[in-house]
Design an enzyme around this catalytic site. Sequence first.
Site, short mmCIF file in Angstrom:
data_model
loop_
_atom_site.label_atom_id
_atom_site.label_comp_id
_atom_site.label_asym_id
_atom_site.label_seq_id
_atom_site.Cartn_x
_atom_site.Cartn_y
_atom_site.Cartn_z
N HIS A 180 -7.75 -1.05 -9.67
CA HIS A 180 -7.66 -0.04 -8.62
C HIS A 180 -6.58 1.00 -8.95
O HIS A 180 -6.81 2.21 -8.81
CB HIS A 180 -7.35 -0.71 -7.28
CG HIS A 180 -7.27 0.23 -6.13
ND1 HIS A 180 -8.37 0.85 -5.60
CD2 HIS A 180 -6.20 0.68 -5.41
CE1 HIS A 180 -8.00 1.63 -4.60
NE2 HIS A 180 -6.69 1.54 -4.46
N ASP A 223 0.84 -1.20 0.00
CA ASP A 223 0.00 0.00 0.00
C ASP A 223 0.88 1.25 0.00
O ASP A 223 1.89 1.30 0.69
CB ASP A 223 -0.89 0.00 1.25
CG ASP A 223 -2.15 0.80 1.07
OD1 ASP A 223 -2.24 1.58 0.11
OD2 ASP A 223 -3.07 0.65 1.89
#
Length: 329
Positions: free
Chosen positions: A227, A154
């Site tokens: 995404h 992330d």
Amino acid sequence: MCPMPDDIPEPQAVCHSITRSAIFLVATLKPGVESENTVRAVCADIAALVRAVGTRAPTADLSCVCGFGFDAWNTLFGAPRPACLHAFREFGDGTRRAIGTPGDILLHIRADHMDLCFELAAQLMARLGEAVSVVDEVHGFRYFDLRDMVGFVDGTENPQGREALDFALIGDQDREFAGGSYVIVQKYLHDMVAWESLPVEAQERIIGRKKLSDVELPEGVKPSSSHSSLTTIEKDGQEVKILRHNMAFGRPGAGEFGTYFIGYASSPEPIEQMLENMFVGRPPGNYDRLLDYSRAVTGGLFFVPSAPLLEALADRSPKPSADEAESAG
């Protein structure tokens, strides 16, 4: 993006490095002058509390960022107001929806040791006392090598160094609030049973990256609904970045597995565009397929004043704007 002037006020700990632990507290302001006075007074205490608690473990990088929602700013401080502060904008519909939830005050506490986060949170809540009601509290942790709960790294595209300041902090575009930042937070819960039933290759197409190496998939392979595709924002031919400090959280015994999204930017616009792309689609209908396995259960937008402005807010009382004063007259 507005290039950052050299003379901006000292920001809060917006651009600090990601730590091993974090506590996210969202609270609403209770009505009444006494509650308002208490919250304003705490604005002057936060930096000193961070120093006092942080001296117990100087290398643990304890920090706290404090932000205020639109309604709270109007109630506590009045005009002038940050130019881009408004209520959280919702996107999507049905089960795929970025929802707005109550929240007047955000405290983003982080350190490499959870005990420091816990102690600072306890001290701050003791100072705030009955002036606020906590509506959400999340204890986050760094998951292995900065991975989120679905197993991917992330924050890969986070800006670094001077670039982080340029993208995350307000400059000349709103000079009175220079050194401040906008932050959007969302709590996502994941259906890990359904997610883990997918082959790794299918997960990679949904995210747009290789799971092990974190290398971005080639353009000819990466779907436009991935995404990473939908959260890449360009303006005038240049990519506009945000600063993410997401954390994993969960309660395995309760079957809860989540990611706390927290993104800082010099304007809410790029994050809101990302959310629209994810929940509505780019074009509409081409939505983020990660949302088939993840749902947002909270959402809030806050303004983070610079460090000196935060302290000065303790002595500020709300005043109506010129338009409001004229209307009242």
